[in-house]
Write an enzyme that holds these catalytic residues in place. Structure first.
Site, PDB file in Angstrom:
ATOM      1  N   SER A 403      -0.991  -3.855   2.374  1.00  0.00           N
ATOM      2  CA  SER A 403      -1.149  -4.547   3.651  1.00  0.00           C
ATOM      3  C   SER A 403      -2.594  -4.960   3.882  1.00  0.00           C
ATOM      4  O   SER A 403      -2.861  -5.917   4.617  1.00  0.00           O
ATOM      5  CB  SER A 403      -0.760  -3.632   4.805  1.00  0.00           C
ATOM      6  OG  SER A 403       0.515  -3.103   4.631  1.00  0.00           O
ATOM      7  N   HIS A 424       2.573  -9.909  -0.378  1.00  0.00           N
ATOM      8  CA  HIS A 424       2.643  -9.121   0.851  1.00  0.00           C
ATOM      9  C   HIS A 424       3.867  -9.525   1.666  1.00  0.00           C
ATOM     10  O   HIS A 424       3.888 -10.576   2.299  1.00  0.00           O
ATOM     11  CB  HIS A 424       1.351  -9.316   1.664  1.00  0.00           C
ATOM     12  CG  HIS A 424       1.302  -8.490   2.906  1.00  0.00           C
ATOM     13  ND1 HIS A 424       0.672  -8.894   4.051  1.00  0.00           N
ATOM     14  CD2 HIS A 424       1.829  -7.257   3.180  1.00  0.00           C
ATOM     15  CE1 HIS A 424       0.809  -7.951   4.981  1.00  0.00           C
ATOM     16  NE2 HIS A 424       1.500  -6.957   4.470  1.00  0.00           N
ATOM     17  N   GLU A 436       3.049 -13.408   2.133  1.00  0.00           N
ATOM     18  CA  GLU A 436       1.672 -13.841   1.850  1.00  0.00           C
ATOM     19  C   GLU A 436       1.444 -13.675   0.345  1.00  0.00           C
ATOM     20  O   GLU A 436       1.630 -12.577  -0.197  1.00  0.00           O
ATOM     21  CB  GLU A 436       0.667 -12.988   2.631  1.00  0.00           C
ATOM     22  CG  GLU A 436       0.531 -13.389   4.085  1.00  0.00           C
ATOM     23  CD  GLU A 436      -0.520 -12.560   4.830  1.00  0.00           C
ATOM     24  OE1 GLU A 436      -1.203 -13.108   5.691  1.00  0.00           O
ATOM     25  OE2 GLU A 436      -0.637 -11.337   4.559  1.00  0.00           O
ATOM     26  N   ASN A 474      -2.643  -9.746   8.973  1.00  0.00           N
ATOM     27  CA  ASN A 474      -3.061  -8.460   9.535  1.00  0.00           C
ATOM     28  C   ASN A 474      -4.507  -8.482  10.003  1.00  0.00           C
ATOM     29  O   ASN A 474      -4.885  -7.747  10.914  1.00  0.00           O
ATOM     30  CB  ASN A 474      -2.837  -7.333   8.520  1.00  0.00           C
ATOM     31  CG  ASN A 474      -1.379  -6.885   8.498  1.00  0.00           C
ATOM     32  OD1 ASN A 474      -0.607  -7.238   9.383  1.00  0.00           O
ATOM     33  ND2 ASN A 474      -0.998  -6.137   7.477  1.00  0.00           N
TER      34      ASN A 474
HETATM   35  P1  NAI Z   1       6.772   4.427   2.551  1.00  0.00           P
HETATM   36  O1  NAI Z   1       6.012   5.665   2.772  1.00  0.00           O
HETATM   37  O2  NAI Z   1       8.000   4.169   3.348  1.00  0.00           O
HETATM   38  O3  NAI Z   1       7.191   4.330   1.027  1.00  0.00           O
HETATM   39  C1  NAI Z   1       6.331   4.593  -0.055  1.00  0.00           C
HETATM   40  C2  NAI Z   1       7.180   5.107  -1.202  1.00  0.00           C
HETATM   41  O4  NAI Z   1       6.401   5.106  -2.372  1.00  0.00           O
HETATM   42  C3  NAI Z   1       7.688   6.522  -0.985  1.00  0.00           C
HETATM   43  O5  NAI Z   1       9.088   6.531  -1.087  1.00  0.00           O
HETATM   44  C4  NAI Z   1       7.040   7.330  -2.114  1.00  0.00           C
HETATM   45  O6  NAI Z   1       7.886   8.322  -2.616  1.00  0.00           O
HETATM   46  C5  NAI Z   1       6.775   6.241  -3.153  1.00  0.00           C
HETATM   47  N1  NAI Z   1       5.663   6.526  -4.054  1.00  0.00           N
HETATM   48  C6  NAI Z   1       4.433   6.946  -3.731  1.00  0.00           C
HETATM   49  N2  NAI Z   1       3.674   7.076  -4.861  1.00  0.00           N
HETATM   50  C7  NAI Z   1       4.446   6.695  -5.876  1.00  0.00           C
HETATM   51  C8  NAI Z   1       4.259   6.604  -7.279  1.00  0.00           C
HETATM   52  N3  NAI Z   1       3.099   6.922  -7.811  1.00  0.00           N
HETATM   53  N4  NAI Z   1       5.276   6.164  -8.042  1.00  0.00           N
HETATM   54  C9  NAI Z   1       6.465   5.852  -7.502  1.00  0.00           C
HETATM   55  N5  NAI Z   1       6.700   5.938  -6.174  1.00  0.00           N
HETATM   56  C10 NAI Z   1       5.726   6.353  -5.385  1.00  0.00           C
HETATM   57  O7  NAI Z   1       5.731   3.239   2.711  1.00  0.00           O
HETATM   58  P2  NAI Z   1       6.017   1.715   3.066  1.00  0.00           P
HETATM   59  O8  NAI Z   1       5.967   1.542   4.512  1.00  0.00           O
HETATM   60  O9  NAI Z   1       7.192   1.249   2.301  1.00  0.00           O
HETATM   61  O10 NAI Z   1       4.701   1.012   2.504  1.00  0.00           O
HETATM   62  C11 NAI Z   1       4.516   0.788   1.121  1.00  0.00           C
HETATM   63  C12 NAI Z   1       3.426  -0.236   0.927  1.00  0.00           C
HETATM   64  O11 NAI Z   1       3.795  -1.429   1.596  1.00  0.00           O
HETATM   65  C13 NAI Z   1       2.079   0.165   1.513  1.00  0.00           C
HETATM   66  O12 NAI Z   1       1.062  -0.351   0.699  1.00  0.00           O
HETATM   67  C14 NAI Z   1       2.074  -0.518   2.866  1.00  0.00           C
HETATM   68  O13 NAI Z   1       0.781  -0.777   3.350  1.00  0.00           O
HETATM   69  C15 NAI Z   1       2.784  -1.798   2.518  1.00  0.00           C
HETATM   70  N6  NAI Z   1       3.405  -2.488   3.634  1.00  0.00           N
HETATM   71  C16 NAI Z   1       4.057  -1.795   4.609  1.00  0.00           C
HETATM   72  C17 NAI Z   1       4.657  -2.473   5.661  1.00  0.00           C
HETATM   73  C18 NAI Z   1       5.412  -1.735   6.706  1.00  0.00           C
HETATM   74  O14 NAI Z   1       5.691  -2.334   7.761  1.00  0.00           O
HETATM   75  N7  NAI Z   1       5.804  -0.508   6.500  1.00  0.00           N
HETATM   76  C19 NAI Z   1       4.590  -3.943   5.766  1.00  0.00           C
HETATM   77  C20 NAI Z   1       3.947  -4.587   4.638  1.00  0.00           C
HETATM   78  C21 NAI Z   1       3.348  -3.862   3.645  1.00  0.00           C
END
Ligand code: NAI
Ligand code: 3HC
Length: 693
Positions: A403, A424, A436, A474
């Site tokens: 993000s 993104h 994005e 953002n």
């Molecule tokens: P989340 O916490 O829901 O999911 C992250 C997942 O990644 C978890 O299930 C975790 O087990 C897994 N994970 C972590 N390290 C890992 C690894 N080394 N190998 C495999 N799996 C691994 O987080 P979320 O919200 O899905 O965010 C993920 C990314 O997307 C972040 O970079 C965030 O900034 C970005 N993002 C989030 C948005 C949102 O609204 N939640 C919107 C746009 C981007």
């Protein structure tokens, strides 16, 4: 020549040939008038109108709007068609939209292929139908059905059009052939002209109730309500007076900012993914996608890819997490099934054959493009990209869904930075339209082209962004959220700000949005940025305190609001936290009016957007506008922040920013580009035009 005249025996054929969508530009209108006159003079027994290429007329030529109207005007064309002594048959395929449907309503008989769609989407352009539909359609299908088509702008299929009585029959085949066959049949029956305008007007309905219902849905958009006024006119006036009233209302709407905003959105949406540097650059082939991390975003991205027909390999940290990710995807897919977006067969195929969930990165060795969606932490991301570097095949694209984080730094952790890009997505990723495409300093052009091609395949509006903290969207969000925080320290409440911004047309105000996204996200981001903050920055602490108390918004039932099912009310803990902070800082309530709040909030948004443009992070003003429209709920009828700024006038906006700077010179530093545009007497639209030239 955009209308070709031809005789086929007794039948005069008018073929429209104005690619790509047979828009009803001046030459087409003139061609129809001339063609109908000629057919009436040369003894034809029927006239068939049809479109060459992919469609019947898809509407008036939108590029002519805002310019001096050219004769013959479309309402007159429809009247001339209807006044023909020789029966006129519309043979429709593709999309008969807006003025296109109105020409068909001017015809005496209508036939369509089964795949044809018909609609009146003028409301999406800030307008109402302006060539007779508000008067003819209610006579044909009744007020309620006509109002529904005009105020929703939603097209209907041929089946529904037949049921409603808009068309007379559905026939399979080439539009010319079905038109000719129907014409022969009508000649055989000695069928006469059948003007819709001569039909009686159905009894009036409760138009006030109809207007109220439409007003509730339109969130400040004017034209849907005006459409009801125009239909009501049909019950009070004869046909020609009703037409004049429709024209008057249409021309009034033509003068509005909302019309300009929505037409800017229409063309911006189509322009945004056209990048000069990608002309002739072939995207790489993508059949299999890898997704790392199956949380909120990874599961949504995987769903979007699966729905588009791609194979997906999803990697999680543990077998349990992989199973949970599969469960999230299955949930998304059953939603798609319920809403009729996919059939049961496709649903089953996706889950059983197209998706693989695993824990070993080796499973990614065949993926053409891999999107990382793990925790928002640079060290974790670098570790993931380091592993990818060892398993991904040569030529695979390595993408991050970060993000905020620096895509160049992520790319540098691999031996192939040219293959690295930011993609993104927005949450929920299988629903939100924005993507994005973040281009790093080393990203190869065909990798960028592939990002855009993937976006198109997934049905996204893709916008190019350069690298900076938060990219386009953002970064702007952080700035207007900071402005909202400053307003709060100085006297506004979250609820007043939400009310003002919802009044501007946002579906939700910024505090309700924070509750929806999760207050922990903003909290984590504030912690991340804390070490780099300038001492002059005003950063309130009340939001941190809410989080420290475990209130993360909707997911915990409490944030700025308290949630009870779908109902929400202000959280009584919030104002005391804010008041305590104000007292601690010795701040007094400045008593902001709603207008002052709006001006500051929007000035902050526009100023940051202008900085982003000036730095080249966004290439064109329309890129910023599309990001805010498709990712942040900016009201489409205001066109996007920079279109809105143009419509307000840039000098007044800059003057506002300079006056706010007298209170907080650090936050309100005017964007150099804004100062330059004002000095040169230009605006953002001039920059869009220069970019298109
Ligand atoms: P989340 O916490 O829901 O999911 C992250 C997942 O990644 C978890 O299930 C975790 O087990 C897994 N994970 C972590 N390290 C890992 C690894 N080394 N190998 C495999 N799996 C691994 O987080 P979320 O919200 O899905 O965010 C993920 C990314 O997307 C972040 O970079 C965030 O900034 C970005 N993002 C989030 C948005 C949102 O609204 N939640 C919107 C746009 C981007
Ligand atoms: N006028 C001028 N240009 C138009 C146009 C129109 N009505 N409709 C589409 N175009 C252009 C697009 O800008 C695009 O140009 P580009 O290639 O230079 O970007 C090109 O035609 C192809 O359009 P799409 O990329 O949108 O093609 P799709 O196949 O995806 O969609 C469509 C086709 C469904 C017809 C879609 O273009 C559309 O919805 N068009 C607008 C239809 C509309 O709003 N009609 C009502 C106009 S207002 C009116 O008729 C007023 C009347 O009541 C008086």
């Amino acid at each position: 020549m955009t209308i070709h005249y031809e005789r086929q025996g007794d039948i005069a054929v008018l073929k429209a040939d104005n690619p790509p969508v047979n828009a009803l530009g001046q030459t087409v209108r003139q061609g129809l008038v001339d063609g109908v006159a000629r057919a009436n003079e040369d003894g034809a027994k029927a006239i068939v109108i049809y479109g060459e290429g992919r469609t019947w007329f898809a509407g008036a030529d939108i590029r002519e709007f805002g310019k001096t109207p050219l004769e013959p005007y479309l309402p007159d064309v429809c009247n001339i068609v209807e006044a023909s002594a020789v029966p006129v048959i519309a043979a429709m395929h593709g999309t008969a939209l807006g003025g296109g449907l109105e020409v068909a309503l001017g015809c005496h008989y209508r036939v369509a292929v089964p795949t044809a769609k018909m609609g009146l989407p003028e409301v999406h352009l800030g307008l109402i139908p302006g060539a007779g539909a508000t008067q003819r359609l209610p006579r044909l299908i009744g007020h309620a059905a006509a109002i529904d088509m005009m105020t929703s702008g939603r097209p209907i299929g041929a089946d529904k059009a037949l049921t409603l009585g808009i068309i007379d029959k559905i026939e399979t085949g080439d539009p010319l052939e079905i038109g000719l066959a129907y014409a022969q049949e009508l000649i055989g029956q000695n069928a006469q002209v059948r003007p819709v305008s001569a039909l009686p007007v159905p009894d009036a309905i409760d138009f006030d109730a109809a207007r109220d219902a439409v007003r509730k849905k339109s969130r400040g958009q004017i034209s849907p309500v005006v459409a009801v006024d125009a239909v009501e006119a049909a019950t009070r006036m004869d046909f020609s007076e009703g037409l004049a009233e429709e024209r008057r209302l249409f021309m009034e709407l033509m003068k509005t900012d909302q019309r300009q905003g929505m037409i800017h959105a229409f063309f911006g949406e189509r322009q945004v993914s056209k990048l000069p540097e990608l002309q002739g650059v072939a995207p790489r082939d993508v059949a299999e996608i890898g997704v790392i991390g199956g949380g909120t975003m990874g599961a949504g991205i995987a769903t979007a890819a699966l729905l588009s027909g791609l194979h997906v390999v999803l990697i999680e940290m543990t077998a349990e997490a992989a199973e949970a990710a599969k469960g999230r995807i299955a949930g998304n897919l059953s939603g798609a099934l319920k809403r009729g977006k996919i059939e049961q067969d496709k649903h089953d195929h996706i889950l059983n054959d197209a998706l693989t969930c695993a824990t070993d990165y080796v499973a990614l060795s065949n993926a053409d493009l891999i999107i990382e969606a793990v925790f928002e932490n640079m060290d974790v991301k670098k570790e993931v990209f380091g592993k990818l570097d060892t398993v991904a095949k040569a030529g695979a694209i390595l993408a991050s869904n970060t993000s905020y984080l620096n895509v160049d730094e992520i790319a540098a952790s691999t031996s192939r930075p040219a293959d690295v890009i930011g993609l993104h997505f927005f949450s929920p990723a299988h629903v939100m339209k924005l993507l994005e495409v973040v281009v790093g300093k080393e990203t190869a052009p065909d990798v960028v082209a592939t990002g855009f091609a993937l976006g198109k395949r997934l049905g996204k509006i893709s916008v190019r962004s350069g690298v900076c903290d938060g990219f386009i969207g953002n970064r702007i969000l952080n700035t207007y959220r900071s402005c909202a925080d400053h307003l709060i320290l100085d006297g506004a409440s979250p609820y007043q700000i939400d009310k003002v911004m919802e009044g501007f047309g946002f579906a939700m105000g910024p505090f309700a949005v924070s509750d929806l996204a999760g207050l922990d996200i903003g909290w984590a981001n504030r912690k991340r940025l804390a070490p780099t903050r300038d001492a002059r920055e005003r950063v309130p602490t009340y939001a941190d305190k809410l989080c420290e108390d475990g209130h993360f918004g909707q997911k915990t039932g409490r944030g700025y609001y308290v949630y009870d099912g779908r109902a929400k009310s202000p959280n009584p803990d919030v104002m005391p936290l804010i008041q305590a902070e104000r007292a601690e800082l010795g701040l007094t309530d400045k008593g902001y009016s709603d207008d002052q709040i709006l001006r500051r909030y929007m000035a902050a948004m526009v100023n940051e957007a202008a900085k982003i443009l000036g730095e080249g992070i966004a290439r064109r003003p329309l890129d910023v506008d599309m990001v805010l429209l498709f990712g942040y709920g900016f009201p489409r009828y205001n066109g996007g922040p920079l279109k809105w700024a143009d419509l307000q006038g840039l000098p007044a906006l800059l003057e506002d920013i300079r006056s706010f700077a007298q209170e907080d010179a650090y936050f309100w530093q005017p964007a150099p580009l804004l100062e330059q545009l004002v000095a040169e007497g230009r605006n953002f639209e001039d920059l869009n035009k220069e970019a298109a030239a």
